[in-house]
Write an enzyme that holds these catalytic residues in place. Structure first.
Site, PDB file in Angstrom:
ATOM      1  N   HIS A  23       0.095  -7.574  11.312  1.00  0.00           N
ATOM      2  CA  HIS A  23      -1.002  -6.285  11.212  1.00  0.00           C
ATOM      3  C   HIS A  23      -1.316  -5.930  10.178  1.00  0.00           C
ATOM      4  O   HIS A  23      -1.721  -4.692   9.301  1.00  0.00           O
ATOM      5  CB  HIS A  23      -0.175  -4.545  12.150  1.00  0.00           C
ATOM      6  CG  HIS A  23      -1.237  -3.763  12.094  1.00  0.00           C
ATOM      7  ND1 HIS A  23      -1.266  -3.026  13.837  1.00  0.00           N
ATOM      8  CD2 HIS A  23      -2.516  -3.182  12.191  1.00  0.00           C
ATOM      9  CE1 HIS A  23      -1.921  -2.513  13.812  1.00  0.00           C
ATOM     10  NE2 HIS A  23      -2.525  -2.547  13.154  1.00  0.00           N
ATOM     11  N   HIS A  51      -6.209  -5.193   9.192  1.00  0.00           N
ATOM     12  CA  HIS A  51      -7.462  -4.844   9.816  1.00  0.00           C
ATOM     13  C   HIS A  51      -8.203  -5.352   7.852  1.00  0.00           C
ATOM     14  O   HIS A  51      -8.587  -4.711   6.843  1.00  0.00           O
ATOM     15  CB  HIS A  51      -8.163  -3.422   9.679  1.00  0.00           C
ATOM     16  CG  HIS A  51      -7.185  -2.940  10.689  1.00  0.00           C
ATOM     17  ND1 HIS A  51      -7.904  -2.632  11.767  1.00  0.00           N
ATOM     18  CD2 HIS A  51      -6.236  -2.349  10.518  1.00  0.00           C
ATOM     19  CE1 HIS A  51      -6.502  -2.143  12.901  1.00  0.00           C
ATOM     20  NE2 HIS A  51      -5.964  -1.612  12.156  1.00  0.00           N
ATOM     21  N   LYS A  59      -4.966  -6.994  21.778  1.00  0.00           N
ATOM     22  CA  LYS A  59      -4.935  -5.862  20.961  1.00  0.00           C
ATOM     23  C   LYS A  59      -5.133  -4.831  22.546  1.00  0.00           C
ATOM     24  O   LYS A  59      -5.385  -4.884  23.115  1.00  0.00           O
ATOM     25  CB  LYS A  59      -5.840  -5.630  20.305  1.00  0.00           C
ATOM     26  CG  LYS A  59      -5.460  -4.396  19.819  1.00  0.00           C
ATOM     27  CD  LYS A  59      -3.308  -3.994  18.678  1.00  0.00           C
ATOM     28  CE  LYS A  59      -3.708  -2.463  18.930  1.00  0.00           C
ATOM     29  NZ  LYS A  59      -2.987  -2.588  17.536  1.00  0.00           N
ATOM     30  N   HIS A  79       2.727  -0.510  14.514  1.00  0.00           N
ATOM     31  CA  HIS A  79       3.068   1.178  13.835  1.00  0.00           C
ATOM     32  C   HIS A  79       3.463   2.463  14.079  1.00  0.00           C
ATOM     33  O   HIS A  79       2.990   3.297  14.351  1.00  0.00           O
ATOM     34  CB  HIS A  79       1.380   1.308  13.538  1.00  0.00           C
ATOM     35  CG  HIS A  79       0.271   1.384  13.842  1.00  0.00           C
ATOM     36  ND1 HIS A  79       0.579   2.233  15.604  1.00  0.00           N
ATOM     37  CD2 HIS A  79      -1.163   1.262  13.455  1.00  0.00           C
ATOM     38  CE1 HIS A  79      -0.243   1.884  15.954  1.00  0.00           C
ATOM     39  NE2 HIS A  79      -1.532   1.356  15.583  1.00  0.00           N
TER      40      HIS A  79
END
Ligand code: NCD
Ligand code: ZN
Ligand code: ZN
Length: 346
Positions: free
Chosen positions: A13, A15, A99, A174
């Site tokens: 995971h 960004h 997602k 998360h």
């Protein structure tokens, strides 16, 4: 034990953003991790296979030569996502996962899903083809306290979804609560969770005691200490249902130090060392490889990486700020000293 060697890890995971920031932050992830599940919450979001393919090319242009890093792309689900595009993108090897952002739950989620029913046709196809659904698991109902939004999401959205689609493969991204840990532990092999370094290190006091500390703010927000302890037990417990996903989420320093600061913690520069510190503190160094390098590939049905990485017990100061191709970003653990350091990679 003063050194540890594990298979090269993956980040399930992350960004990486776009433009100059993409160029600035990608090397931190590509240096250490063999692969990463790249989140699609750009502006505009990565909603089609064609957009994901373009984004993958932009990422590859930012990957330093010789790092052997592979980005794994995800599809940003909206109320109008085409089941055919998702399935075709998966079959073509463009999409590894899709997602789910509940609309309004987090950074750049305005185009997310407004009601889970709206994407049932997509989820049914994903269940059939075994494609993984990554979930930002928080409700957005203004009546629900922000500290309860993950637990309420499990009760109101995730549990009913899995009753309707018991074969759907889901990663609770998360995870921040003991409720999430219990839910994942009690569910079938098709349910797993990622855990970030920050949720293993900090509880909500880090954000709110002695002044408001925007660099400890991310979503889902850090919870009470009892939840941090549950996450540490889950991560270091060796179950294989919990694996590494940094949620490294860079925002410019001035965008976080603001009257309405952005959510997200940039942990990519020292993520592996940060996790290892937790395993060391929990006397679980023997379980680190499973969490960092083995459990994720097993869940995603991918081979483990070929190479290895060796870390050594050694004091490593973390800078107060880093420059990401012109953007100043405050990293996680800024100004602290981490007790482990990467020694070599093979
Ligand atoms: C992420 C971001 O900035 O893109 N922020 C965060 O606080 N975690 C979005 C997300 O993962 O929810
Ligand atoms: Zn999220
Ligand atoms: Zn994220």
């Amino acid at each position: 034990m003063n050194t540890i060697t594990i298979r090269r890890p993956d980040d399930w995971h992350v960004h990486l953003r776009d433009g100059d920031v993409l160029t600035g932050v990608t090397p931190y992830t590509a240096r250490v991790f063999g692969r990463a599940i790249v989140m699609p919450n750009l502006v505009p979001p990565v909603t089609t296979a064609a957009m994901a393919d373009d984004y993958r090319r932009r990422i590859m242009a930012a990957v330093p030569a010789g790092s052997g890093f592979t980005p794994l792309m995800t599809c940003y689900l909206t109320d109008s996502t085409s089941p055919v595009d998702v399935a075709d993108g998966h079959a073509a090897g463009i999409f590894t996962a899709a997602k789910l952002y509940p609309a309004g739950a987090t950074t750049n989620s305005a185009s997310g899903v407004t009601a889970i029913r709206n994407i049932y046709p997509v989820l049914e196809v994903m269940q059939r083809i075994g494609m993984v659904l990554c979930v930002h698991g928080e409700v957005t109902d203004p009546e629900i306290d922000i500290f309860d939004r993950e637990a309420v999401f499990i009760d109101r959205v995730l549990a009913p979804l899995l009753r309707d689609m018991p074969g759907l493969r889901v990663v609770m991204e998360h995870a921040t609560t003991s409720q999430a840990v219990q839910f994942v532990e009690g569910a079938g092999d098709n349910i797993a969770a990622t855990i970030t370094p920050q949720h293993l290190h900090i509880n909500r006091n880090a954000m709110l005691v002695g002044g408001i500390r925007p660099h400890a703010y991310c979503l889902p927000v850090a919870k009470r200490e009892e939840h941090r302890q549950a996450l540490r037990r889950a991560a270091t417990g060796g179950s294989g249902k919990f694996f590494l996903g940094t949620d490294s989420a860079p925002h410019a320093k001035h965008m976080k130090e603001s009257g309405c600061g952005c959510a997200g913690i940039f942990n990519a520069p020292h993520a592996l060392e940060s996790y290892l510190t937790v395993f060391d503190q929990e006397d679980a160094l023997d379980r680190f490889e499973r969490f960092a390098s083995l459990a994720g590939p097993a869940f995603y049905r991918l081979p483990v990486n070929e190479g290895t990485i060796t870390l050594v017990r050694s004091e490593q100061p973390v800078p107060q700020v880093l420059d990401a191709a012109g953007t100043t970003i405050v990293p996680f653990h800024a100004g602290e000293t981490i007790g482990w350091k990467i020694l070599s990679m093979n």
